[in-house]
Design a protein around this motif. Sequence first.
Motif, PDB file in Angstrom:
ATOM      1  N   GLU A   1     -11.580   3.416   2.086  1.00  0.00           N
ATOM      2  CA  GLU A   1     -12.783   3.011   1.817  1.00  0.00           C
ATOM      3  C   GLU A   1     -13.335   3.742   0.278  1.00  0.00           C
ATOM      4  O   GLU A   1     -13.709   3.327  -0.705  1.00  0.00           O
ATOM      5  N   PHE A   2     -12.729   5.001   0.233  1.00  0.00           N
ATOM      6  CA  PHE A   2     -13.063   6.000  -0.690  1.00  0.00           C
ATOM      7  C   PHE A   2     -12.116   6.233  -1.828  1.00  0.00           C
ATOM      8  O   PHE A   2     -12.227   7.064  -2.719  1.00  0.00           O
ATOM      9  N   VAL A   3     -11.001   5.491  -1.773  1.00  0.00           N
ATOM     10  CA  VAL A   3      -9.963   5.557  -2.614  1.00  0.00           C
ATOM     11  C   VAL A   3     -10.200   4.851  -4.110  1.00  0.00           C
ATOM     12  O   VAL A   3     -10.828   3.438  -4.147  1.00  0.00           O
ATOM     13  N   ASP A   4     -10.318   5.325  -5.227  1.00  0.00           N
ATOM     14  CA  ASP A   4     -10.511   4.567  -6.440  1.00  0.00           C
ATOM     15  C   ASP A   4      -9.436   3.501  -6.584  1.00  0.00           C
ATOM     16  O   ASP A   4      -8.161   3.594  -6.162  1.00  0.00           O
ATOM     17  N   ALA A   5      -9.906   2.659  -7.367  1.00  0.00           N
ATOM     18  CA  ALA A   5      -8.736   1.574  -7.927  1.00  0.00           C
ATOM     19  C   ALA A   5      -7.667   1.795  -8.483  1.00  0.00           C
ATOM     20  O   ALA A   5      -6.522   1.232  -8.232  1.00  0.00           O
ATOM     21  N   ALA A   6      -7.706   3.033  -9.357  1.00  0.00           N
ATOM     22  CA  ALA A   6      -6.244   3.186  -9.902  1.00  0.00           C
ATOM     23  C   ALA A   6      -5.323   4.096  -8.901  1.00  0.00           C
ATOM     24  O   ALA A   6      -4.171   3.855  -9.128  1.00  0.00           O
ATOM     25  N   THR A   7      -5.925   4.744  -8.124  1.00  0.00           N
ATOM     26  CA  THR A   7      -4.879   5.293  -7.104  1.00  0.00           C
ATOM     27  C   THR A   7      -4.274   4.135  -6.305  1.00  0.00           C
ATOM     28  O   THR A   7      -3.346   4.295  -5.921  1.00  0.00           O
ATOM     29  N   VAL A   8      -5.208   3.149  -5.763  1.00  0.00           N
ATOM     30  CA  VAL A   8      -4.558   1.934  -5.094  1.00  0.00           C
ATOM     31  C   VAL A   8      -3.455   1.312  -5.863  1.00  0.00           C
ATOM     32  O   VAL A   8      -2.255   0.979  -5.398  1.00  0.00           O
ATOM     33  N   GLN A   9      -3.836   1.233  -7.349  1.00  0.00           N
ATOM     34  CA  GLN A   9      -2.720   0.660  -8.058  1.00  0.00           C
ATOM     35  C   GLN A   9      -1.623   1.203  -8.077  1.00  0.00           C
ATOM     36  O   GLN A   9      -0.405   0.928  -8.047  1.00  0.00           O
ATOM     37  N   TRP A  10      -1.429   2.696  -8.217  1.00  0.00           N
ATOM     38  CA  TRP A  10      -0.356   3.571  -8.241  1.00  0.00           C
ATOM     39  C   TRP A  10       0.438   3.636  -6.959  1.00  0.00           C
ATOM     40  O   TRP A  10       1.578   3.441  -6.914  1.00  0.00           O
TER      41      TRP A  10
END
Length: 71
Positions: A54-63
Amino acid sequence: MGRIDRGGINEVVIATNFTVEGEATALYQTKLLKLKGVKITRLAHGIPLGSDIEFVDAATVQWALQGRNEL
């Protein structure tokens, strides 16, 4: 680059921060190393173990999606 030029180096692992500066440095090193013919890899990155998605940013999810593995 002297050690690579002398031979015996099969792989270089790029370990820079995942910031704009780190990405630029990794890209620069990769371009130089590809000319030498060595294998170039990068440390894995993505969602840290034990973190709340829930607290992970979109760029980290993309990687993390780009580096996913089949189960």
